[in-house]
Motif scaffolding. Sequence first.
Motif, mmCIF file in Angstrom:
data_model
loop_
_atom_site.group_PDB
_atom_site.id
_atom_site.type_symbol
_atom_site.label_atom_id
_atom_site.label_comp_id
_atom_site.label_asym_id
_atom_site.label_seq_id
_atom_site.Cartn_x
_atom_site.Cartn_y
_atom_site.Cartn_z
ATOM 1 N N THR A 1 0.859 -1.176 0.000
ATOM 2 C CA THR A 1 0.000 0.000 0.000
ATOM 3 C C THR A 1 0.899 1.232 0.000
ATOM 4 O O THR A 1 1.862 1.300 0.770
ATOM 5 C CB THR A 1 -0.900 0.048 1.251
ATOM 6 O OG1 THR A 1 -1.653 -1.159 1.330
ATOM 7 C CG2 THR A 1 -1.854 1.231 1.195
ATOM 8 N N VAL A 2 0.601 2.185 -0.880
ATOM 9 C CA VAL A 2 1.374 3.429 -0.955
ATOM 10 C C VAL A 2 0.439 4.583 -0.623
ATOM 11 O O VAL A 2 -0.528 4.836 -1.339
ATOM 12 C CB VAL A 2 1.984 3.626 -2.357
ATOM 13 C CG1 VAL A 2 2.761 4.947 -2.419
ATOM 14 C CG2 VAL A 2 2.891 2.463 -2.725
ATOM 15 N N LEU A 3 0.720 5.275 0.490
ATOM 16 C CA LEU A 3 -0.118 6.406 0.907
ATOM 17 C C LEU A 3 0.401 7.712 0.308
ATOM 18 O O LEU A 3 1.600 7.829 -0.005
ATOM 19 C CB LEU A 3 -0.129 6.516 2.438
ATOM 20 C CG LEU A 3 -0.736 5.326 3.204
ATOM 21 C CD1 LEU A 3 -0.728 5.617 4.696
ATOM 22 C CD2 LEU A 3 -2.156 5.028 2.740
ATOM 23 N N PRO A 4 -0.469 8.727 0.143
ATOM 24 C CA PRO A 4 -0.024 10.025 -0.393
ATOM 25 C C PRO A 4 1.008 10.682 0.526
ATOM 26 O O PRO A 4 1.079 10.379 1.718
ATOM 27 C CB PRO A 4 -1.320 10.844 -0.440
ATOM 28 C CG PRO A 4 -2.427 9.852 -0.353
ATOM 29 C CD PRO A 4 -1.910 8.698 0.435
ATOM 30 N N LEU A 5 1.786 11.597 -0.047
ATOM 31 C CA LEU A 5 2.761 12.323 0.755
ATOM 32 C C LEU A 5 2.052 13.207 1.774
ATOM 33 O O LEU A 5 1.048 13.864 1.465
ATOM 34 C CB LEU A 5 3.654 13.195 -0.128
ATOM 35 C CG LEU A 5 4.928 12.534 -0.664
ATOM 36 C CD1 LEU A 5 4.593 11.591 -1.813
ATOM 37 C CD2 LEU A 5 5.927 13.581 -1.121
ATOM 38 N N SER A 6 2.571 13.232 2.993
ATOM 39 C CA SER A 6 2.015 14.107 4.025
ATOM 40 C C SER A 6 2.518 15.538 3.809
ATOM 41 O O SER A 6 3.364 15.796 2.951
ATOM 42 C CB SER A 6 2.449 13.606 5.408
ATOM 43 O OG SER A 6 3.830 13.853 5.593
ATOM 44 N N LYS A 7 2.011 16.474 4.615
ATOM 45 C CA LYS A 7 2.436 17.868 4.459
ATOM 46 C C LYS A 7 3.903 18.059 4.833
ATOM 47 O O LYS A 7 4.503 19.082 4.527
ATOM 48 C CB LYS A 7 1.544 18.789 5.295
ATOM 49 C CG LYS A 7 1.613 18.562 6.794
ATOM 50 C CD LYS A 7 0.686 19.546 7.501
ATOM 51 C CE LYS A 7 0.721 19.347 9.015
ATOM 52 N NZ LYS A 7 -0.173 20.309 9.706
ATOM 53 N N PHE A 8 4.487 17.068 5.492
ATOM 54 C CA PHE A 8 5.908 17.132 5.836
ATOM 55 C C PHE A 8 6.784 16.475 4.765
ATOM 56 O O PHE A 8 7.993 16.354 4.939
ATOM 57 C CB PHE A 8 6.163 16.448 7.185
ATOM 58 C CG PHE A 8 5.403 17.059 8.324
ATOM 59 C CD1 PHE A 8 5.646 18.364 8.722
ATOM 60 C CD2 PHE A 8 4.431 16.341 8.989
ATOM 61 C CE1 PHE A 8 4.939 18.939 9.761
ATOM 62 C CE2 PHE A 8 3.710 16.902 10.033
ATOM 63 C CZ PHE A 8 3.965 18.213 10.420
ATOM 64 N N GLY A 9 6.163 15.999 3.674
ATOM 65 C CA GLY A 9 6.927 15.365 2.607
ATOM 66 C C GLY A 9 7.259 13.912 2.861
ATOM 67 O O GLY A 9 8.156 13.356 2.230
ATOM 68 N N LEU A 10 6.526 13.287 3.807
ATOM 69 C CA LEU A 10 6.773 11.885 4.146
ATOM 70 C C LEU A 10 5.780 10.976 3.431
ATOM 71 O O LEU A 10 4.580 11.272 3.389
ATOM 72 C CB LEU A 10 6.676 11.662 5.653
ATOM 73 C CG LEU A 10 7.622 12.461 6.559
ATOM 74 C CD1 LEU A 10 7.326 12.171 8.014
ATOM 75 C CD2 LEU A 10 9.071 12.137 6.228
ATOM 76 N N MET A 11 6.270 9.883 2.882
ATOM 77 C CA MET A 11 5.398 8.880 2.270
ATOM 78 C C MET A 11 5.466 7.605 3.096
ATOM 79 O O MET A 11 6.554 7.145 3.450
ATOM 80 C CB MET A 11 5.838 8.571 0.834
ATOM 81 C CG MET A 11 5.030 7.456 0.175
ATOM 82 S SD MET A 11 5.613 7.045 -1.490
ATOM 83 C CE MET A 11 4.970 8.435 -2.409
ATOM 84 N N GLN A 12 4.305 7.041 3.413
ATOM 85 C CA GLN A 12 4.249 5.782 4.151
ATOM 86 C C GLN A 12 3.890 4.644 3.190
ATOM 87 O O GLN A 12 2.940 4.754 2.428
ATOM 88 C CB GLN A 12 3.208 5.866 5.266
ATOM 89 C CG GLN A 12 3.525 6.903 6.333
ATOM 90 C CD GLN A 12 2.399 7.043 7.332
ATOM 91 O OE1 GLN A 12 2.111 6.115 8.084
ATOM 92 N NE2 GLN A 12 1.744 8.191 7.340
ATOM 93 N N ILE A 13 4.681 3.591 3.267
ATOM 94 C CA ILE A 13 4.448 2.412 2.430
ATOM 95 C C ILE A 13 4.369 1.197 3.350
ATOM 96 O O ILE A 13 5.177 1.059 4.277
ATOM 97 C CB ILE A 13 5.594 2.214 1.418
ATOM 98 C CG1 ILE A 13 5.760 3.446 0.528
ATOM 99 C CG2 ILE A 13 5.365 0.963 0.564
ATOM 100 C CD1 ILE A 13 7.012 3.422 -0.332
#
Length: 518
Positions: free
Chosen positions: A397-409
């Motif tokens: 699962t690839v989540l959208p980038l957060s406002k801090f520029g972090l992507m959670q996979i």
Amino acid sequence: MSNELIINSTQNGCRIALLKDKSLVEFHHDEDGTQFTVGDIYLGTVKKVVQGLNAAFIDIGYEKDAFLHYLDLGPKFNSLRDFTKKASLKKNNINGKLDKFQIRPDIDKHGKITDVLSKNQQVLVQVVKEPISTKGPRLSCELSIPGRYLVLVPFSNTVNVSKKITSSDERKRLLRLVSSIKPDNFGVIIRTVAEGKEVKELDTDLRNLVELWQEGTKKLKFAKPRDKVIGEMSRASSILRDVLNESFDNIHIDDKEIYDEVKSYIHKIAPDKEKIVKHFNNKAKIFEVFGIEKQIKSAFGQSVSLKGGGYLIIEHTEALHVIDVNSGNKSNREDDQEATAVSVNIEAAKEIARQLRLRDMGGIIVVDFIDMKRAENKRMIQKVMKEEMSSDRSKFTVLPLSKFGLMQITRQRVRPEMNITTKEVCPTCNGTGKISASILVSDQIEQHIDHLMLQQNERNITIVVHPFIYAYFTNGTLSRRLKWFMKYFKWIKLVQDSSIAVTEFQFLNKFGEQIELQ
């Protein structure tokens, strides 16, 4: 796009590399004697039932009891339990067929583990997650046997189609075909690669799976607790089963026994592909010839370079994996900061997708991309990441980038992560930091040559050295190697190996055995 599988036989198993356009995308080390592989089916014994966890601990022979949760029993557990009891009787005449077997009602999905399992009970279980770190294997009683196009599910009558097959007509065609050929009380899951296949190919695959089930269940009559009833095939064959397709060009194998095994398997599942299996009998090392050794060294370090000048820092913790994207000397190549960030992030996303598959990283992965201001650029990075991971066989699962520029996979982890130490320990100092001068290595080699040639009268010597040392001995019209011939009247063979350190070397006799040096 070319796909090649390179298999290198080692003393304790084999190393398997999957190349796409000469770039390493998967690497496995299949060791001899490895047990508890994902897909293996064992006859286990219940050691402990823990009501608070609604789970049981099962002994299948590992040093720690394996874990089985109530939800992993599957709705058909009653049928499996009854079948296991009958098949274990000495006088049984069960041959694995289920057409006359009475399927029992489903268990309650909200039930308690104590209602269906008790201590010392024998149960047929399948490994769904290999032992990782301090944890034992994770088990399931929803048995499934994967083939090339189909997955066989005993004690079920449903036929399901992979969600990745999107054509409505094709889904209906496959459902109709498989429903007409499947045996009673066997369910089937139709895999993505079955799209467009004829009924003959599907029927052959299904027959092979049913035969595998029947052969395994025959063993139950004589099986003891901890015995493996149905074993997953070798890692090389399982990779071929899952990834072999029309785009596969070559399979190179340097061991005759593994070559015969793979060729036999290819002949069974895809006879038209048999010609792509090739026996590599070159004297040079197969991983050296295909440039894999160098790629392994460069890909498994903490820092991974990107072609455009950026680099990744990959950190592993107990809870998750963290990847930091850095622009490096890329910062001067684009017109503005946003363009630089987008360029580096796209390149990083492609390399990260490769690294996740190459290292078989699982669990939670957090990626710190270079900050971008525009929302469309952030969405584009997520899209690139999904596209690059689309060929990954693990669920993710690839989540959208957060406002801090972090992507959670999140990526499914079913076996320990592949981790290779790329920092070399000096062979002279063994990590103390103090070594003899590297300039002396040539003198040491020549001293050993002198001793072996004059004192021990050795013939047909081969010396394995680092490429730098190889160049030193062979370059020039009047090379050092030519001088050896003029001195000893015997040719000495030199072989270069980039996997060893500059100050390392090995002497081999005419049988290829290492010579113990004094």
